[in-house]
Design a protein around this motif. Structure first.
Motif, short mmCIF file in Angstrom:
data_model
loop_
_atom_site.label_atom_id
_atom_site.label_comp_id
_atom_site.label_asym_id
_atom_site.label_seq_id
_atom_site.Cartn_x
_atom_site.Cartn_y
_atom_site.Cartn_z
N LEU A 143 1.38 10.14 0.87
CA LEU A 143 -0.20 10.22 1.40
C LEU A 143 -0.99 9.33 0.42
O LEU A 143 -0.96 9.80 -0.82
CB LEU A 143 -0.64 11.54 1.68
N LEU A 144 -1.65 8.27 0.87
CA LEU A 144 -2.24 7.61 -0.11
C LEU A 144 -3.84 7.43 0.15
O LEU A 144 -4.24 7.45 1.23
CB LEU A 144 -1.94 6.12 -0.20
N GLY A 145 -4.49 7.57 -0.84
CA GLY A 145 -6.22 7.69 -0.82
C GLY A 145 -6.61 8.96 -0.15
O GLY A 145 -6.07 10.18 -0.49
N ASP A 146 -7.32 8.96 0.72
CA ASP A 146 -8.04 10.06 1.19
C ASP A 146 -7.59 10.68 2.67
O ASP A 146 -8.33 10.43 3.53
CB ASP A 146 -9.69 9.79 1.31
N CYS A 147 -6.46 11.01 2.89
CA CYS A 147 -5.70 11.58 3.64
C CYS A 147 -6.37 13.19 4.14
O CYS A 147 -6.49 13.88 2.98
CB CYS A 147 -4.14 11.45 3.94
N PRO A 174 -3.83 2.70 -4.95
CA PRO A 174 -2.89 1.70 -4.28
C PRO A 174 -2.24 0.86 -5.30
O PRO A 174 -0.97 0.64 -4.96
CB PRO A 174 -3.90 0.94 -3.35
N GLY A 175 -2.89 0.37 -6.09
CA GLY A 175 -2.25 -0.58 -7.16
C GLY A 175 -1.10 0.11 -7.96
O GLY A 175 0.06 -0.40 -8.04
N ARG A 176 -1.28 1.33 -8.13
CA ARG A 176 -0.29 2.13 -8.92
C ARG A 176 1.01 2.38 -8.04
O ARG A 176 2.10 2.43 -8.48
CB ARG A 176 -1.14 3.63 -9.47
N LEU A 177 0.61 2.50 -6.52
CA LEU A 177 1.61 2.76 -5.85
C LEU A 177 2.52 1.64 -5.35
O LEU A 177 3.58 1.82 -5.73
CB LEU A 177 1.28 3.59 -4.42
N MET A 178 1.71 0.91 -5.32
CA MET A 178 2.51 -0.55 -5.03
C MET A 178 3.30 -0.95 -6.35
O MET A 178 4.46 -1.31 -6.00
CB MET A 178 1.39 -1.67 -4.81
#
Length: 267
Positions: A143-147, A174-178
């Motif tokens: 789950l990325l960001g504000d889910c 997002p950058g860290r996840l990618m």
């Protein structure tokens, strides 16, 4: 077994406080589960049951459901109907509730295909997507960001217990996840409703490791996340509709990501 008759009972009020507050659930690392089947599923999935509450009527009607719940529960209480009303988020409650610790998960596959959900806000959509992910294979779910909260009442019901078993990760950046996914060898695909994107049916998901990112119901992927993806993919549409509901789109994408779209299944 104690009986609780007062709506002011501190044990009940503490459990009821979890219903409408994601912050309360995060801080306490607890959630409230409602319904005979869902509570039994939690118990049988290894979720820690801190307390079970049920009405006398439920105790008679759901005997077989309650057996594994009560076996796993650290405490159990019968509650009168007015008290049960504080614990319910449904119009027609069954009268069975469990106060649970956050699930540890365990079915998520860190070496398998990855589904990333960015800023999904509808709990029904989120729960349905998680249910589909569990049904179609061993997916890694992020789950990325504000889910919205997967342990909220509506998401729990829609997931039909999948949230108890999927190893769900969360990430705000997002950058860290990618960067992490690419370091692990994932090809990252961003799903968008655009005829300029690659058709998902043209990608061979049976080769290599793949991650698919699905965006918010209304606005889709954020510009930052879309720009970080290796490529953008789309579901080919033959009708007049311009896009699919997030849960419907996820079903199609998960089917392809699982390898079934190629007539193959890795298991």
């Amino acid at each position: 077994m104690d009986t609780i008759t007062s709506r002011r009972n501190p044990i009940v009020r503490a459990a009821a406080a979890l219903l409408g507050s994601p912050r309360e659930r995060r801080e306490r690392r607890e959630f409230l589960c409602e319904g005979a089947r869902l509570c039994r599923d939690a118990a049988e999935s290894g979720v820690r049951i801190k307390a079970c509450f049920f009405t006398p009527r439920a105790g008679e009607r759901y005997v077989e459901y309650l057996k594994p719940i009560l076996h796993a529960a650290e405490a159990a209480y019968t509650v009168e109907d007015p008290v049960a009303g504080l614990l319910s988020d449904t119009k027609s409650p069954q009268g069975v509730f469990c106060l649970c610790a956050w699930p540890q998960g365990g079915q998520g596959a860190h070496d398998g295909p990855c589904l990333v959900l960015e800023n999904i806000q509808d709990p029904g959509n989120l729960g349905t997507i998680l249910r589909t992910a569990e049904a179609l294979g061993r997916f890694r779910v992020v789950l990325l960001g504000d889910c919205c909260d997967p342990l909220g009442p509506k998401a729990l019901r829609a997931s039909m217990g999948a949230v108890f078993r999927l190893g769900i990760e969360t990430e705000g950046d997002p950058g860290r996840l990618m960067e992490g996914l690419k370091d692990e060898g994932y090809a990252v695909h961003g799903a968008v409703p655009s005829d300029r994107a690659l058709e998902v049916t043209g990608i061979d998901f049976t080769r290599g490791r793949h991650a698919v990112i699905i965006g918010n119901e209304g606005s889709g992927l954020s510009r930052e996340t879309a720009g970080l993806c290796g490529d953008l993919i789309t579901i080919p549409m033959g009708g007049r509709a311009e896009s699919l509901n997030a849960a419907a789109a996820a079903t199609v994408l998960l089917w392809e990501l699982s390898g079934r779209g190629e007539g193959k299944w890795r298991g």
